[in-house]
Every structure is written in C-alpha cells, then in structure tokens.
Design an enzyme around this catalytic site. Structure first.
Site, PDB file in Angstrom:
ATOM      1  N   GLY A 169      -1.745  -3.862  -3.236  1.00 45.15           N
ATOM      2  CA  GLY A 169      -1.482  -2.512  -2.782  1.00 45.15           C
ATOM      3  C   GLY A 169      -2.682  -2.002  -2.003  1.00 45.15           C
ATOM      4  N   HIS A 170      -3.256  -0.883  -2.486  1.00 44.34           N
ATOM      5  CA  HIS A 170      -4.343  -0.213  -1.766  1.00 44.34           C
ATOM      6  C   HIS A 170      -5.717  -0.797  -2.086  1.00 44.34           C
ATOM      7  CE1 HIS A 170      -5.709   3.043   0.725  1.00 44.34           C
ATOM      8  NE2 HIS A 170      -6.382   3.652  -0.233  1.00 44.34           N
ATOM      9  N   TRP A 171      -5.804  -1.607  -3.131  1.00 43.91           N
ATOM     10  CA  TRP A 171      -7.095  -2.109  -3.611  1.00 43.91           C
ATOM     11  C   TRP A 171      -7.199  -3.624  -3.465  1.00 43.91           C
ATOM     12  CZ3 TRP A 171      -7.958   0.602  -9.009  1.00 43.91           C
ATOM     13  CH2 TRP A 171      -8.436   1.898  -8.801  1.00 43.91           C
ATOM     14  N   ASP A 188       0.841  -1.198   0.000  1.00 46.42           N
ATOM     15  CA  ASP A 188       0.000   0.000   0.000  1.00 46.42           C
ATOM     16  C   ASP A 188       0.880   1.253   0.000  1.00 46.42           C
ATOM     17  OD1 ASP A 188      -1.899   2.052   0.579  1.00 46.42           O
ATOM     18  OD2 ASP A 188      -3.179   0.586   1.587  1.00 46.42           O
TER      19      ASP A 188
END
Length: 286
Positions: free
Chosen positions: A264-266, A237
């Site tokens: 990562g962030h998703w 992330d």
C-alpha cells in the site's frame, strides 16, 4: 548546538538529539555516523500520518544504510515525533524545507540523498528544487506534491478515513489502529509496537498540524530535477494514486519507478528487504 536526551516517559520512541531551529523550536532527530566529504548523508523524511516520526517510519530501513557505511539523519518535523508542536505556525512544505535546511547547516551536512515517503516525498521534491546542488540523488515512496489534492483526494479511501478521524478527539486505540490499517496492503504490518510508537504522539499533536497543512504542487517543475531518482509505489495505495508515479517518470529526466502489487502506502515497511537492497544498489551506481 545539538544536545542528547535519553528519556521520555510519554513514548516508546527512542530519544536521540535535539537542535534549536527558527522560532526557538526544538527539532528532534536520530543521527548515526558522521558527515563525509566522499559520500552524501542519507536524510530520511517521514510521512504526515497522525503520530508519525522519523523513527517509526524508518526503523526497519536506516540501519541497513548505516551498515553500508552511510551517515544517516532521521529527523521528526515540527509537529511530529518528539519535536516541538507549536499551534501558531503554518505547517507548509515551505516551512518544513527551510527548517530542514537550517537543521542540515547546524549539523554540518552539505550533501544529502533525501529518502521521502508521502509528505516526506513532497518535502524531498521541494528541497531538491530549492537546493539542487545539495542533492546528488533522490529516493521517493509515493510522494505527495504531484497533483492538486482536489483532483484526486476525495476518491482515495485512506484520505477519507483520515479526514473523518482527525476531528475525533479524544480517539481510541481501536479507531487509531483502524486508521493505520489504511496505510498498508497487509494488516499484519500494523503491529502493537507500530501502534504504541504513534498513539501518544498523535494525541499530543495540535489539530493545526493538519488544518494548516499546505503542500506544494511540483508537477510543472519536475523537469528541473536532473539528478537520478528512484521511486517506489504500492498499487494498493489508499492515500496517493499509483498513477502519480507516471507523472514523475514522464517529467523527470532521470527517474525509475518500481510498482509493487504487494504494498500500500508503506513500501519501505511492507517490502523492507527489497526496498533496502534496491536503494543501496541505486546509491552505489556511478
């Protein structure tokens, strides 16, 4: 009263319903199914990335919940998606929580499981703290609101890229694609479809959506959230540190954290099938 719309020439995002909220603004949302007295509705709450909408964040997730028999709501916050984008309000989590509560009252929902990513995670935390009786369970993906931004933001490459991008109006498709690439571990997830769903929305968003953004910090109140929590984080992330996950599970009485070194962030996009299956198993637990 919600009203159906079916056509929008400016974006390929499917058009759902609109409901008028405080200030006369229009909140856009997708809804599948009807509220049930036996099960909570699932409320998908998207992140704050430029051009974001409920549909673009969760199109690969909410159909699995529908197939499992849940009533699903996928709103766009004010300032995002196909909702109104006023330039004369403060885009705070306080505002978003109260608008969402008004929205839920308008559609006749009394119990929800928020599924919140990033800003949506912060909104989910504040909503749960504000209306605890409405939230029997909570699902989070890299939620905001766990630490003061000044303590971490300037060490996060995605945040720095976003800060550089936002003032650059007008921006190109190439610059927009590069920014979205910071949201994922594997860039294959930034497809032409993902870009097109967000690009025209991002162009319409007033800068005030970001310049007036104020996200609450809930670290010292997490012990008040007594419902079960399932949280996900990608170790790659670039926007919110995976270390924040430890804050969550150390301070919430009933929290489980899943960390992936492939995301990562998703997480909900990058490990879609696993995410959907884990969420449904969590919802089915007594």
């Amino acid at each position: 009263m919600a009203r159906e719309r079916s056509v929008n020439p400016d974006t390929p995002i499917p058009v759902g319903k609109h409901v008028q909220v405080k200030g006369g603004h229009s909140l856009h949302y997708h809804e599948v199914g009807s509220p049930s007295a036996d099960r909570p509705s699932i409320l998908f709450l998207h992140g704050s990335g430029p051009g974001a909408s409920g549909y673009s964040n969760f199109k690969g997730n909410f159909p699995a919940f529908v197939d499992a028999g849940y009533h699903v709501l996928v709103p766009d916050y004010l300032g995002y998606g196909l909702s109104s984008m006023p330039a004369d309000i403060q885009y705070s989590t306080d505002m978003h929580v109260e608008v969402l509560h008004e929205f839920l009252q308008a559609v006749g929902v009394k119990s929800v499981v928020p599924v919140g990513n990033s800003l949506g995670g912060a909104i989910s935390l504040q909503f749960t703290l504000t209306y605890p009786k409405m939230v029997p369970k909570l699902i989070l993906m890299a939620p905001g609101g766990l630490q003061e931004p000044a303590e971490y933001a300037f060490s996060m490459t995605g945040v720095l890229a976003l800060m550089q991008f936002l003032p650059s109006r007008p921006f190109t498709v190439e610059a927009f694609k590069e920014l979205l690439g910071h949201l994922v571990y594997d860039k294959k997830h930034i497809t032409e479809e993902a870009i097109s769903e967000r690009f025209s929305v991002a162009q319409r968003q007033p800068l005030e959506v970001y310049s007036t953004m104020k996200v609450g910090v809930y670290q010292d109140r997490l012990h008040e959230i007594t419902c079960p929590i399932l949280a996900f984080w990608g170790s790659h992330d670039e926007f919110l540190p995976v270390a924040h996950g430890m804050i969550l599970i150390e301070r919430c009485p009933k929290a489980k954290l899943v960390v992936s070194n492939q995301c990562g962030h998703w997480v909900m996009t990058e490990d879609r099938e696993y995410f959907n299956a884990e969420c449904l198993a969590f919802l089915n637990q007594a």
